[in-house]
Enzyme design. Structure first.
Site, short mmCIF file in Angstrom:
data_model
loop_
_atom_site.label_atom_id
_atom_site.label_comp_id
_atom_site.label_asym_id
_atom_site.label_seq_id
_atom_site.Cartn_x
_atom_site.Cartn_y
_atom_site.Cartn_z
N GLY A 44 0.83 -1.19 0.00
CA GLY A 44 0.00 0.00 0.00
C GLY A 44 0.87 1.25 0.00
N GLN A 49 2.92 10.00 1.57
CA GLN A 49 4.23 9.36 1.58
C GLN A 49 5.09 9.84 0.40
OE1 GLN A 49 2.44 5.26 2.26
NE2 GLN A 49 4.43 5.10 3.28
N CYS A 89 6.50 -0.17 7.39
CA CYS A 89 6.06 1.01 6.64
C CYS A 89 7.19 1.47 5.73
CB CYS A 89 5.66 2.11 7.62
SG CYS A 89 5.07 3.62 6.83
N LEU A 90 6.86 1.78 4.49
CA LEU A 90 7.86 2.27 3.55
C LEU A 90 8.48 3.58 4.01
CD1 LEU A 90 6.03 1.51 0.17
CD2 LEU A 90 7.91 0.21 1.23
N HIS A 131 -3.97 1.05 7.65
CA HIS A 131 -2.60 1.59 7.73
C HIS A 131 -2.47 2.82 6.82
CE1 HIS A 131 1.91 1.11 7.91
NE2 HIS A 131 1.77 1.84 6.81
N GLU A 132 -2.93 2.68 5.57
CA GLU A 132 -2.81 3.79 4.62
C GLU A 132 -3.73 4.95 5.00
OE1 GLU A 132 -0.28 3.71 2.83
OE2 GLU A 132 0.09 1.57 3.05
N HIS A 135 -2.07 7.23 7.33
CA HIS A 135 -1.20 8.20 6.66
C HIS A 135 -2.00 9.44 6.24
CE1 HIS A 135 2.66 6.25 6.51
NE2 HIS A 135 2.15 5.15 6.00
#
Length: 168
Positions: A44, A49, A89-90, A131-132, A135
């Site tokens: 995702g 991000q 997480c990226l 999760h997204e 963000h």
């Protein structure tokens, strides 16, 4: 990975604004996000991000699954049943922490063309969406951990940074 904003970037701590134009520019942005997410081997990616303050996310929960786009997503319902699972997480590479999340969610959003989309998700898909969505609200996985876990994650992050610097 160089395009993905990292822990400490102020855009990651800010609430994103609604998508208000569903046009070729948005579709191009969605394609770019999908490509970057795939290249980074993520499941995702949210627009913040990439430094873009828009309520937009993409995800794919398996290599053969379709790419899903959610613009202006809102959770309409979440189950009382929760599950603790390790998340990475990226934007915080090398760090994983246990996060409690509802197992099932119902999400209402728009797709990249502005058409209404309703997603009923369970398990990994529900977790990725939540999760997204975090963000989009300026929250990171570290905000969902205990103080002790957060301190340990930050210590690990500093050690990883030191290792990278010494290797360079």
């Amino acid at each position: 990975m160089s395009f993905i904003r990292r822990l400490g970037d102020p855009v990651l701590k800010s609430r994103a604004v609604d998508v208000d134009r569903f046009d070729d520019q948005l579709r191009g942005q969605v394609a770019r996000m999908a490509g970057l997410m795939t290249d980074a081997q993520g499941v995702g990616l949210a627009a913040p991000q990439l430094g873009i303050s828009q309520r937009l996310l993409v995800y794919r929960v398996g290599p053969d699954a379709p790419m899903i786009v959610l613009a202006n997503p809102e959770i309409e319902w979440a189950s009382d049943d929760e599950e603790t699972f390790e998340e990475g997480c990226l934007s915080i590479p090398g760090i994983t922490v246990d996060v409690d999340r509802p197992i099932h969610v119902l999400v209402r959003a728009r797709d990249e063309d502005g058409d209404e989309r309703v997603v009923e998700a369970s398990g990994l898909e529900a977790r990725v969406i939540q999760h997204e969505l975090d963000h989009l609200d300026g929250k990171l996985i570290l905000d969902r951990t205990s103080r002790a876990e957060r301190k340990e994650a930050m210590r690990t992050l500093r050690e990883l940074e030191r290792s990278r610097e010494q290797a360079a």
